[in-house]
Enzyme design. Structure first.
Site, PDB file in Angstrom:
ATOM      1  CG  HIS A  34      -1.825  -1.120   1.397  1.00 53.14           C
ATOM      2  ND1 HIS A  34      -1.630  -2.116   2.312  1.00 53.14           N
ATOM      3  CD2 HIS A  34      -2.987  -1.427   0.753  1.00 53.14           C
ATOM      4  CE1 HIS A  34      -2.624  -2.994   2.243  1.00 53.14           C
ATOM      5  NE2 HIS A  34      -3.462  -2.605   1.302  1.00 53.14           N
ATOM      6  CD  GLN A  58     -13.648  -5.471  -1.917  1.00 55.09           C
ATOM      7  OE1 GLN A  58     -13.907  -4.300  -2.206  1.00 55.09           O
ATOM      8  NE2 GLN A  58     -12.422  -5.959  -2.028  1.00 55.09           N
TER       9      GLN A  58
HETATM   10  P1  AMP Z   1      -6.413  -3.924  -0.392  1.00 57.90           P
HETATM   11  O1  AMP Z   1      -6.218  -3.140   0.857  1.00 57.90           O
HETATM   12  O2  AMP Z   1      -6.025  -5.368  -0.279  1.00 57.90           O
HETATM   13  O3  AMP Z   1      -7.762  -3.720  -1.030  1.00 57.90           O
HETATM   14  O4  AMP Z   1      -5.370  -3.318  -1.440  1.00 57.90           O
HETATM   15  C1  AMP Z   1      -5.398  -1.952  -1.763  1.00 57.90           C
HETATM   16  C2  AMP Z   1      -4.529  -1.716  -2.965  1.00 57.90           C
HETATM   17  O5  AMP Z   1      -3.179  -2.109  -2.659  1.00 57.90           O
HETATM   18  C3  AMP Z   1      -4.958  -2.549  -4.185  1.00 57.90           C
HETATM   19  O6  AMP Z   1      -4.838  -1.756  -5.359  1.00 57.90           O
HETATM   20  C4  AMP Z   1      -3.958  -3.684  -4.181  1.00 57.90           C
HETATM   21  O7  AMP Z   1      -3.727  -4.231  -5.460  1.00 57.90           O
HETATM   22  C5  AMP Z   1      -2.709  -2.965  -3.665  1.00 57.90           C
HETATM   23  N1  AMP Z   1      -1.763  -3.947  -3.117  1.00 57.90           N
HETATM   24  C6  AMP Z   1      -2.035  -4.917  -2.212  1.00 57.90           C
HETATM   25  N2  AMP Z   1      -0.937  -5.662  -1.980  1.00 57.90           N
HETATM   26  C7  AMP Z   1       0.056  -5.163  -2.772  1.00 57.90           C
HETATM   27  C8  AMP Z   1       1.419  -5.498  -2.995  1.00 57.90           C
HETATM   28  N3  AMP Z   1       1.983  -6.529  -2.367  1.00 57.90           N
HETATM   29  N4  AMP Z   1       2.124  -4.759  -3.877  1.00 57.90           N
HETATM   30  C9  AMP Z   1       1.538  -3.723  -4.534  1.00 57.90           C
HETATM   31  N5  AMP Z   1       0.256  -3.344  -4.360  1.00 57.90           N
HETATM   32  C10 AMP Z   1      -0.482  -4.053  -3.496  1.00 57.90           C
END
Ligand code: AMP
Length: 281
Positions: A34, A58
């Site tokens: 993030h 979701q």
């Molecule tokens: P989430 O909190 O899981 O909904 O993720 C929020 C954003 O962070 C989304 O766009 C994910 O694709 C991105 N994200 C989550 N994990 C990673 C990672 N390891 N590397 C890069 N971006 C990430």
């Protein structure tokens, strides 16, 4: 850094932010993946906004909505350190007004892979992202390649709805053994955590085979499956070699592909992917 909860406060704060605004949507329990999106937005935009919202629509009925990890104090400290300007932490009613009956859904590209495994998941994602884009009116929105299908679906939605926002997809941030950072990694026991390195190893094995001349889609799927099978704790839901834009499963010889998988280890399901051909991973 301003932290707001209600939509009216968000709209008021938004008017004070300089354009271009970069938005980073998250579900919180933030990690360096993030943070990498916030840093990229900081580099490219005059202002940076982040949303922290565990979006109930979701999650499927059997999924981990109730137990999804949360730590708002730690998240806000991380965002402050990364230089975010505005953080929206809404309640469910701020995002889904009581009696709501409006959804945004994208068709073909949501049907396979994660869409097949998690019915309704992408309708929840596209609906919440549509609301976030309306609430913040950013010029750019930042997403991770970690959720490759989500990035494809959001690009499609933004293009189809003529939205004046640039979707920026940032590289996957990984642990030293290659495990993609994920809030759900916190569910893994020590033994499961060791086993989880096999997702990246299998993607690497297939990407290396591709680089040295294995271009047959089925041969690549076979390498993914065989490498995962070497780790007895894993239960794959799918392994895929698909077109990176349409997400159609590929057959025969391929010149570019999205290698992807969903794998359960104990009670936790992890996803990962890698692009081969074209721009790489
Ligand atoms: P989430 O909190 O899981 O909904 O993720 C929020 C954003 O962070 C989304 O766009 C994910 O694709 C991105 N994200 C989550 N994990 C990673 C990672 N390891 N590397 C890069 N971006 C990430």
């Amino acid at each position: 850094m301003r932290v707001v909860h209600h939509l009216a406060e968000l709209r008021a704060e938004r008017t004070r932010l300089k354009d271009p605004l970069g938005l980073v949507p998250t579900m919180g329990f933030l990690h360096d993946g993030h943070a990498s999106l916030v840093r990229r937005a900081r580099l490219e935009c005059a202002s940076v906004a982040v949303s922290i919202f565990v979006n109930p629509t979701q999650f499927g009925p059997q999924e981990d909505l109730a137990t999804y990890p949360r730590d708002l104090a730690r998240d806000l400290a991380l965002l402050e350190a990364e230089g975010a300007d505005l953080v929206w932490v809404p309640e469910v009613d701020d995002v889904y007004p009581p009696g709501d009956q409006t959804w945004v859904s994208v068709e073909q590209v949501t049907r396979r892979l994660e869409g097949e495994r998690r019915p309704g998941h992408f309708r929840g994602v596209t609906t919440v992202v549509a609301k976030l884009l309306h609430a913040f009116e950013p010029q750019r929105a930042y997403f991770g390649q970690k959720d490759a299908q989500q990035a494809v679906v959001i690009r499609r939605m933004v293009r189809d709805l003529l939205w004046p926002v640039e979707v920026v997809v940032c590289p996957t941030v990984r642990e030293p053994d290659g495990l993609a950072l994920s809030s759900r990694n916190s569910y893994l026991s020590a033994g499961e955590r060791m086993a989880a390195g096999v997702l990246y190893r299998s993607l690497r094995a297939a990407a290396e085979a591709f680089a040295s001349g294995t271009y047959q889609a089925e041969g690549l799927r076979q390498i993914l499956r065989a490498t995962l099978a070497g780790e007895p704790l894993t239960r794959p839901h799918y392994v895929s070699v698909a077109d990176p834009e349409t997400l159609q499963e590929l057959q025969g010889e391929v010149s570019r592909a999205l290698l992807s998988m969903a794998v359960s280890i104990g009670k936790t399901t992890l996803i990962d992917n890698m692009l081969v051909g074209g721009e790489g991973s």
